[in-house]
Write an enzyme that holds these catalytic residues in place. Structure first.
Site, short mmCIF file in Angstrom:
data_model
loop_
_atom_site.label_atom_id
_atom_site.label_comp_id
_atom_site.label_asym_id
_atom_site.label_seq_id
_atom_site.Cartn_x
_atom_site.Cartn_y
_atom_site.Cartn_z
CB ILE A 62 -0.96 -0.02 1.22
CG1 ILE A 62 -2.08 1.00 1.06
CG2 ILE A 62 -0.21 0.15 2.53
CD1 ILE A 62 -3.22 0.81 2.06
CB CYS A 63 1.85 3.93 -1.76
SG CYS A 63 0.94 4.03 -3.32
CG HIS A 64 -1.55 9.31 -0.63
ND1 HIS A 64 -2.10 9.52 0.61
CD2 HIS A 64 -2.14 10.21 -1.46
CE1 HIS A 64 -2.99 10.49 0.54
NE2 HIS A 64 -3.04 10.92 -0.71
#
Length: 101
Positions: A62-64
């Protein structure tokens, strides 16, 4: 082909800790808020630190929004890791993405 899931499809599994989440945002972004139970391994450090991940464990990345996590998935997949990209990232998890639409 990298596996992709939307945050809505993994919310229950996140709460049950059914898999391991790796957040590839930078440390300051991670400190500002992250999915509970996620570990932080910034994309900028991934090439030097990916061996810290257990090769036998599947990971959701996951990231932004999903761009950096997609890059991380491509890299980790090439190394033989079982990875899935969480599309929409923490912005979808916090509801920030919906506010922008």
């Amino acid at each position: 082909m990298i596996k992709v899931v939307d945050i809505a499809d993994v919310t229950v599994d996140l709460e049950d800790k059914a898999f391991h989440v790796v957040d590839v945002r930078e440390a300051d972004e991670f400190a500002a808020g992250h999915v509970p139970g996620a570990i932080n391994l910034p994309l900028s450090e991934l090439a030097n630190r990916y061996t810290e991940l257990d090769f036998e464990t599947p990971y959701h990345i996951i990231c932004h929004l999903g761009g950096r996590s997609s890059q991380a998935c491509l890299f980790l997949d090439a190394q033989g890791y079982d990875v899935t990209n969480i599309n929409g990232g923490t912005a979808a998890w916090t509801g920030e993405l919906e506010k922008c639409e």
